[in-house]
Structure formats: structure tokens, C-alpha cells
Scaffold this motif. Structure first.
Motif, PDB file in Angstrom:
ATOM      1  N   GLU A 159      17.367  59.917  32.700  1.00  0.00           N
ATOM      2  CA  GLU A 159      18.218  60.800  33.501  1.00  0.00           C
ATOM      3  C   GLU A 159      17.488  61.402  34.702  1.00  0.00           C
ATOM      4  OE1 GLU A 159      20.680  63.599  31.400  1.00  0.00           O
ATOM      5  OE2 GLU A 159      20.585  62.361  29.589  1.00  0.00           O
ATOM      6  N   PHE A 160      16.170  61.375  34.670  1.00  0.00           N
ATOM      7  CA  PHE A 160      15.384  62.004  35.732  1.00  0.00           C
ATOM      8  C   PHE A 160      14.280  61.085  36.245  1.00  0.00           C
ATOM      9  CE2 PHE A 160      17.044  65.300  32.959  1.00  0.00           C
ATOM     10  CZ  PHE A 160      17.727  66.083  33.878  1.00  0.00           C
ATOM     11  N   ARG A 161      14.375  59.804  35.991  1.00  0.00           N
ATOM     12  CA  ARG A 161      13.327  58.835  36.305  1.00  0.00           C
ATOM     13  C   ARG A 161      12.934  58.898  37.786  1.00  0.00           C
ATOM     14  NH1 ARG A 161      10.547  54.398  35.060  1.00  0.00           N
ATOM     15  NH2 ARG A 161      10.717  52.555  36.349  1.00  0.00           N
ATOM     16  N   HIS A 162      11.651  59.058  38.002  1.00  0.00           N
ATOM     17  CA  HIS A 162      11.075  59.026  39.350  1.00  0.00           C
ATOM     18  C   HIS A 162       9.562  58.926  39.211  1.00  0.00           C
ATOM     19  CE1 HIS A 162      10.485  63.303  38.439  1.00  0.00           C
ATOM     20  NE2 HIS A 162       9.534  63.278  39.358  1.00  0.00           N
ATOM     21  N   ALA A 163       8.875  58.774  40.325  1.00  0.00           N
ATOM     22  CA  ALA A 163       7.418  58.718  40.322  1.00  0.00           C
ATOM     23  C   ALA A 163       6.866  59.707  41.340  1.00  0.00           C
ATOM     24  CB  ALA A 163       6.935  57.299  40.643  1.00  0.00           C
ATOM     25  N   ALA A 164       5.647  60.144  41.097  1.00  0.00           N
ATOM     26  CA  ALA A 164       4.942  61.059  41.997  1.00  0.00           C
ATOM     27  C   ALA A 164       3.627  60.416  42.432  1.00  0.00           C
ATOM     28  CB  ALA A 164       4.673  62.382  41.293  1.00  0.00           C
ATOM     29  N   ILE A 165       3.176  60.765  43.625  1.00  0.00           N
ATOM     30  CA  ILE A 165       1.967  60.189  44.221  1.00  0.00           C
ATOM     31  C   ILE A 165       1.024  61.321  44.634  1.00  0.00           C
ATOM     32  CG2 ILE A 165       1.068  58.864  46.191  1.00  0.00           C
ATOM     33  CD1 ILE A 165       3.744  57.369  46.268  1.00  0.00           C
ATOM     34  N   ASP A 166      -0.282  61.079  44.496  1.00  0.00           N
ATOM     35  CA  ASP A 166      -1.341  61.944  45.030  1.00  0.00           C
ATOM     36  C   ASP A 166      -2.406  61.053  45.647  1.00  0.00           C
ATOM     37  OD1 ASP A 166      -0.757  64.751  44.362  1.00  0.00           O
ATOM     38  OD2 ASP A 166      -0.856  64.065  42.283  1.00  0.00           O
ATOM     39  N   ILE A 167      -3.094  61.556  46.662  1.00  0.00           N
ATOM     40  CA  ILE A 167      -4.069  60.736  47.386  1.00  0.00           C
ATOM     41  C   ILE A 167      -5.172  61.608  47.972  1.00  0.00           C
ATOM     42  CG2 ILE A 167      -2.613  60.869  49.456  1.00  0.00           C
ATOM     43  CD1 ILE A 167      -3.700  58.141  50.308  1.00  0.00           C
ATOM     44  N   PHE A 168      -6.375  61.044  48.078  1.00  0.00           N
ATOM     45  CA  PHE A 168      -7.438  61.652  48.885  1.00  0.00           C
ATOM     46  C   PHE A 168      -8.231  60.546  49.565  1.00  0.00           C
ATOM     47  CE2 PHE A 168      -9.459  61.336  44.669  1.00  0.00           C
ATOM     48  CZ  PHE A 168     -10.686  60.755  44.960  1.00  0.00           C
ATOM     49  N   LEU A 169      -8.715  60.865  50.774  1.00  0.00           N
ATOM     50  CA  LEU A 169      -9.531  59.939  51.581  1.00  0.00           C
ATOM     51  C   LEU A 169     -10.792  60.632  52.050  1.00  0.00           C
ATOM     52  CD1 LEU A 169      -7.002  58.331  54.103  1.00  0.00           C
ATOM     53  CD2 LEU A 169      -7.880  57.332  52.004  1.00  0.00           C
ATOM     54  N   THR A 170     -11.857  59.854  52.213  1.00  0.00           N
ATOM     55  CA  THR A 170     -13.084  60.396  52.775  1.00  0.00           C
ATOM     56  C   THR A 170     -12.819  60.953  54.174  1.00  0.00           C
ATOM     57  OG1 THR A 170     -15.420  59.963  53.187  1.00  0.00           O
ATOM     58  CG2 THR A 170     -13.882  58.182  53.721  1.00  0.00           C
ATOM     59  N   THR A 171     -13.481  62.025  54.494  1.00  0.00           N
ATOM     60  CA  THR A 171     -13.225  62.757  55.736  1.00  0.00           C
ATOM     61  C   THR A 171     -13.354  61.876  56.979  1.00  0.00           C
ATOM     62  OG1 THR A 171     -14.090  64.735  54.651  1.00  0.00           O
ATOM     63  CG2 THR A 171     -13.895  64.808  57.041  1.00  0.00           C
ATOM     64  N   ASN A 172     -14.340  60.981  57.010  1.00  0.00           N
ATOM     65  CA  ASN A 172     -14.535  60.187  58.233  1.00  0.00           C
ATOM     66  C   ASN A 172     -13.460  59.127  58.428  1.00  0.00           C
ATOM     67  OD1 ASN A 172     -15.326  58.251  56.409  1.00  0.00           O
ATOM     68  ND2 ASN A 172     -17.399  58.011  57.210  1.00  0.00           N
ATOM     69  N   ARG A 173     -12.507  59.022  57.504  1.00  0.00           N
ATOM     70  CA  ARG A 173     -11.379  58.089  57.659  1.00  0.00           C
ATOM     71  C   ARG A 173     -10.056  58.819  57.886  1.00  0.00           C
ATOM     72  NH1 ARG A 173     -12.106  52.685  58.330  1.00  0.00           N
ATOM     73  NH2 ARG A 173     -13.930  51.966  57.219  1.00  0.00           N
ATOM     74  N   HIS A 174     -10.109  60.156  57.978  1.00  0.00           N
ATOM     75  CA  HIS A 174      -8.891  60.911  58.270  1.00  0.00           C
ATOM     76  C   HIS A 174      -8.405  60.588  59.681  1.00  0.00           C
ATOM     77  CE1 HIS A 174      -9.750  64.360  55.170  1.00  0.00           C
ATOM     78  NE2 HIS A 174      -9.639  63.169  54.602  1.00  0.00           N
ATOM     79  N   GLY A 175      -7.107  60.652  59.881  1.00  0.00           N
ATOM     80  CA  GLY A 175      -6.529  60.490  61.210  1.00  0.00           C
ATOM     81  C   GLY A 175      -6.471  59.064  61.718  1.00  0.00           C
ATOM     82  N   GLN A 176      -6.671  58.071  60.850  1.00  0.00           N
ATOM     83  CA  GLN A 176      -6.660  56.670  61.269  1.00  0.00           C
ATOM     84  C   GLN A 176      -5.438  55.905  60.751  1.00  0.00           C
ATOM     85  OE1 GLN A 176     -10.463  54.884  60.233  1.00  0.00           O
ATOM     86  NE2 GLN A 176     -11.559  56.710  60.886  1.00  0.00           N
ATOM     87  N   GLY A 177      -4.529  56.596  60.078  1.00  0.00           N
ATOM     88  CA  GLY A 177      -3.343  55.939  59.542  1.00  0.00           C
ATOM     89  C   GLY A 177      -3.569  55.252  58.200  1.00  0.00           C
ATOM     90  N   LEU A 178      -4.757  55.384  57.650  1.00  0.00           N
ATOM     91  CA  LEU A 178      -5.074  54.686  56.402  1.00  0.00           C
ATOM     92  C   LEU A 178      -4.409  55.344  55.198  1.00  0.00           C
ATOM     93  CD1 LEU A 178      -8.806  53.979  57.224  1.00  0.00           C
ATOM     94  CD2 LEU A 178      -6.868  52.376  57.372  1.00  0.00           C
TER      95      LEU A 178
END
Length: 174
Positions: free
Chosen positions: A82-101
Motif C-alpha cells: 500500500e505504500f511501496r516506494h524507495a529512498a535514496i542517499d548519496i555522498f561524493l568526495t569533495t573534489n568531485r562536487h559540482g561536476q554533475g556526477l
């Protein structure tokens, strides 16, 4: 911001993909060899501002660019029909922030969750102050639902921080 709802249904075994390929990233199950790198990444000041150190990285998918581990992404599934869904969490190394990865990694996992796992709705819950993450998730098609007040620890202050609940319906995936 990572979260633990305490709801055992949400934490049920949910099937792990093998290798998923995005436009620039590859997602694959973590290995023992990845653990020191992921632990170092999550302790970087700009990452630690939004993430606590996980108890275990083994339930995550490593995010790779050119065979280099640059972060991790995880998902959980609510299996109640009745409530089926999924959740996502993510982290990236700082020197790869802002690159669309991060956007590419979230989009790649979202595609798998929708088209292989059959979810019609996905959620993600960044800290309300994490504007770069919110901007990235909007690019995938996530829309703001509302503020969850005092939702998670702010590891910079030790106090509670608000989070923005965002969701994406299957036909909104960009």
C-alpha cells in the motif's frame, strides 16, 4: 543527510543490482577494498557536514569514475504494497562536487529502482540548507514535498537540522 527510520520493513533485503552504468559514473556493490576510501570520503569536512559515518558501507553501492571510487549511494525500499516506494542517499568526495556526477549517480539508481524494481515513487531527504544537493536532485526530477523539522543531526553544531523531503514519480524521471 542519511537517515534511519527505525522501521524494519523499510530495511528489508531489497535486492542489489550488479553494475549500473550512467553517463559518466558506474555504480557497483562495495568491496572490502572500497571501505577505507569511503571512510576517508565521509570524514571530509564538506561531506561530514551532511553525513554521519555509517556503521557499515557494505549495503551501499560504490560510485566510480574511471575506476576511481568517488563516493557511495544507497537505497532502501518500503515493501508494504500500500505504500511501496524507495529512498535514496548519496555522498561524493569533495573534489568531485559540482561536476554533475551526483546527479548522474542518482539518475542511474533511480532508473534501476523504477524500471527494474518497479517503484512508482522515490524519495530523497537532503538537509534543507544543502542547496547544492537540492539543485542536483531537481535535475533528476525530484520535487519538494515539504520541510521535515528537526529531522537529523547537524554534525557541525550537534543540534537538530531540518530536511527537505523530495519525491519523484516514475514518469517525472528526467
Amino acid at each position: 543527510m542519511n537517515s534511519d527510520s527505525g522501521d524494519d520493513r523499510r530495511q528489508e533485503s531489497c535486492g542489489t543490482p550488479g553494475e549500473l552504468r550512467g553517463a559518466a559514473v558506474v555504480l557497483r556493490p562495495t568491496t572490502e577494498a572500497d571501505l577505507p576510501t569511503l571512510d576517508r570520503i565521509v570524514r571530509e569536512p564538506e561531506v561530514a557536514a551532511w553525513w554521519s559515518v555509517p556503521d557499515d558501507y557494505r549495503d551501499m553501492l560504490a560510485i566510480l569514475v574511471d575506476d576511481e571510487v568517488i563516493g557511495a549511494i544507497q537505497f532502501s525500499e518500503e515493501t508494504d504494497p500500500e505504500f511501496r516506494h524507495a529512498a535514496i542517499d548519496i555522498f561524493l568526495t569533495t573534489n568531485r562536487h559540482g561536476q554533475g556526477l551526483g546527479t548522474d549517480a542518482v539518475r542511474t539508481l533511480a532508473h534501476w529502482l523504477i524500471h527494474q524494481r518497479g517503484h512508482h515513487r522515490l524519495t530523497i531527504d537532503p538537509a534543507a540548507a544543502h542547496t547544492a544537493a537540492i539543485r542536483s536532485y531537481r535535475k533528476v526530477g525530484f520535487k519538494p514535498v515539504g520541510i521535515m523539522r528537526a529531522y537529523g543531526r547537524d554534525y557541525r553544531t550537534g543540534g537538530w537540522a531540518d530536511a527537505l523531503l523530495m519525491d519523484l514519480l516514475a514518469d517525472e524521471l528526467t
